[in-house]
Scaffold this motif. Structure first.
Motif, PDB file in Angstrom:
ATOM      1  N   TRP A  35      53.854 -37.616  64.758  1.00 55.49           N
ATOM      2  CA  TRP A  35      54.854 -36.556  64.931  1.00 55.49           C
ATOM      3  C   TRP A  35      55.370 -36.560  66.365  1.00 55.49           C
ATOM      4  O   TRP A  35      56.573 -36.439  66.603  1.00 55.49           O
ATOM      5  CB  TRP A  35      54.230 -35.206  64.589  1.00 55.49           C
ATOM      6  N   LYS A  39      59.174 -37.256  67.599  1.00 55.73           N
ATOM      7  CA  LYS A  39      59.878 -36.289  68.446  1.00 55.73           C
ATOM      8  C   LYS A  39      60.486 -36.977  69.669  1.00 55.73           C
ATOM      9  O   LYS A  39      61.571 -36.590  70.131  1.00 55.73           O
ATOM     10  CB  LYS A  39      58.932 -35.174  68.879  1.00 55.73           C
ATOM     11  N   SER A  42      63.532 -38.653  68.320  1.00 52.47           N
ATOM     12  CA  SER A  42      64.503 -37.639  67.923  1.00 52.47           C
ATOM     13  C   SER A  42      65.205 -37.040  69.134  1.00 52.47           C
ATOM     14  O   SER A  42      66.389 -36.693  69.077  1.00 52.47           O
ATOM     15  CB  SER A  42      63.795 -36.543  67.121  1.00 52.47           C
ATOM     16  N   ALA A  43      64.477 -36.914  70.240  1.00 55.89           N
ATOM     17  CA  ALA A  43      65.075 -36.379  71.466  1.00 55.89           C
ATOM     18  C   ALA A  43      66.195 -37.281  71.976  1.00 55.89           C
ATOM     19  O   ALA A  43      67.058 -36.837  72.736  1.00 55.89           O
ATOM     20  CB  ALA A  43      64.002 -36.222  72.540  1.00 55.89           C
ATOM     21  N   ASN A  47      66.854 -40.209  64.222  1.00 53.64           N
ATOM     22  CA  ASN A  47      66.204 -39.337  63.248  1.00 53.64           C
ATOM     23  C   ASN A  47      65.947 -40.003  61.901  1.00 53.64           C
ATOM     24  O   ASN A  47      65.538 -39.339  60.951  1.00 53.64           O
ATOM     25  CB  ASN A  47      67.062 -38.082  63.028  1.00 53.64           C
ATOM     26  N   THR A  71      56.950 -25.862  57.724  1.00 56.36           N
ATOM     27  CA  THR A  71      57.768 -25.464  58.868  1.00 56.36           C
ATOM     28  C   THR A  71      58.804 -24.402  58.496  1.00 56.36           C
ATOM     29  O   THR A  71      59.728 -24.146  59.266  1.00 56.36           O
ATOM     30  CB  THR A  71      58.495 -26.683  59.467  1.00 56.36           C
ATOM     31  N   HIS A  89      62.492 -24.571  60.100  1.00 61.25           N
ATOM     32  CA  HIS A  89      62.498 -25.096  61.467  1.00 61.25           C
ATOM     33  C   HIS A  89      62.244 -26.607  61.484  1.00 61.25           C
ATOM     34  O   HIS A  89      61.864 -27.152  62.516  1.00 61.25           O
ATOM     35  CB  HIS A  89      61.421 -24.385  62.289  1.00 61.25           C
ATOM     36  N   GLU A  91      62.798 -30.619  61.558  1.00 54.73           N
ATOM     37  CA  GLU A  91      63.726 -31.508  62.250  1.00 54.73           C
ATOM     38  C   GLU A  91      64.650 -32.193  61.240  1.00 54.73           C
ATOM     39  O   GLU A  91      64.315 -32.305  60.059  1.00 54.73           O
ATOM     40  CB  GLU A  91      62.936 -32.573  63.025  1.00 54.73           C
ATOM     41  N   PRO A  92      65.797 -32.675  61.696  1.00 50.23           N
ATOM     42  CA  PRO A  92      66.760 -33.330  60.796  1.00 50.23           C
ATOM     43  C   PRO A  92      66.366 -34.778  60.516  1.00 50.23           C
ATOM     44  O   PRO A  92      67.165 -35.702  60.692  1.00 50.23           O
ATOM     45  CB  PRO A  92      68.073 -33.243  61.578  1.00 50.23           C
ATOM     46  N   TRP A  93      65.135 -34.986  60.073  1.00 52.02           N
ATOM     47  CA  TRP A  93      64.626 -36.330  59.906  1.00 52.02           C
ATOM     48  C   TRP A  93      64.850 -36.850  58.493  1.00 52.02           C
ATOM     49  O   TRP A  93      64.782 -36.102  57.509  1.00 52.02           O
ATOM     50  CB  TRP A  93      63.118 -36.366  60.197  1.00 52.02           C
ATOM     51  N   TRP A 256      61.219 -33.055  74.668  1.00 46.33           N
ATOM     52  CA  TRP A 256      62.055 -32.201  73.812  1.00 46.33           C
ATOM     53  C   TRP A 256      61.762 -30.734  74.151  1.00 46.33           C
ATOM     54  O   TRP A 256      60.757 -30.398  74.750  1.00 46.33           O
ATOM     55  CB  TRP A 256      61.754 -32.478  72.341  1.00 46.33           C
TER      56      TRP A 256
END
Length: 257
Positions: A35, A39, A42-43, A47, A71, A89, A91-93, A256
């Motif tokens: 994870w 992240k 993703s930052a 994604n 989440t 909440h 992430e747009p993964w 992030w």
């Protein structure tokens, strides 16, 4: 752009925890290390992930299958058999989980996910057990500017033992766990063009052997130097060190918000 993450190894050097779960699922700060890696990507706007599973891969599948639920704020209406999501909440993964075999080598795992990659688009590739405050975007830009087939992130390994400077039997200086001797090593966090997968013969191919050695010999491999924080989680000691940094609010890889 896609990122491929290796998550199928046995993690024998951290068997205190890996006998229960795959190594990338060992937690730092209550979250699996994979994870944290995701992240980081993703930052930098990446994604779309392809995760290569092997040993106890079902644990990873179950984690992501329930990730949205874990989440989100939800109401379960038992009488009407409904679930209402109030706020989420997550992430747009986009996460693709691929069983690449329990005993497949690192190169073989990458070859097994080739059909999930775009034919002419570079992609990121990394291990599921290393953290860094690495500038992924800069490494991608460097890769494209070099017109290379593969870019490897070169890092200075952290020291594992205290170092003494001795003169005539007297200790002149002591440094707790200094950085390595200045030599750079493979820090993972590759940027690759799809054609490099053609160098992988099959499941038995170790990515770090023939494919990387051949790319280097042919002048198709370049190094992007990362001089910041980098730490693999090879042992329980490494895991505890990362945990301490996270709990103290001093985790350099947390780039992030």
């Amino acid at each position: 752009m896609k990122a491929v993450i290796l998550a199928g190894g046995l993690g024998t050097r951290i068997s205190e925890e890996s006998h229960l779960k795959p190594k990338p699922m060992i937690e730092i700060g209550g979250k699996p290390i994979i994870w944290h890696i995701m992240k980081i990507y993703s930052a930098h706007g990446i994604n779309d992930f392809i995760i290569c599973l092997g040993y106890k891969g079902y644990v990873v599948k179950e984690y992501f299958a329930n990730y949205f639920l874990h989440t989100s704020d939800v109401t379960f209406d038992m009488q009407n058999n409904r679930m209402e999501v109030h706020e989420q909440h997550a992430e747009p993964w986009r996460v693709t989980l691929v069983d690449t075999g329990d005993h497949t080598q690192t190169g073989g795992r990458l070859k097994r996910v080739k059909h999930f990659l775009e034919e002419d688009e570079p992609f990121c590739f990394t291990y599921g057990d290393g953290l860094a405050d690495i500038d992924i975007g800069a490494s991608i830009a460097f890769h494209k500017s070099q017109h290379a087939s593969a870019t490897i992130s070169a890092v200075t390994p952290p020291g594992r033992f205290g170092a003494l400077r001795v003169d005539n039997g007297r200790v002149q200086a002591f440094e707790e766990k200094p950085a390595g001797d200045g030599g750079m090593i493979n820090g993972g966090f590759f940027v690759l063009n799809p054609e490099v997968i053609d160098l992988i013969e099959g499941d038995h191919t170790v990515w770090e052997k023939y494919p990387l050695e051949t790319l280097a010999q042919e002048g198709r491999l370049v190094a992007w130097n990362h001089h910041g924080f980098w730490q693999p989680m090879d042992t329980l000691r490494d895991k505890n060190h990362l945990e301490e940094l996270w709990r103290a609010g001093k985790a350099p890889w947390k780039i992030w918000e």
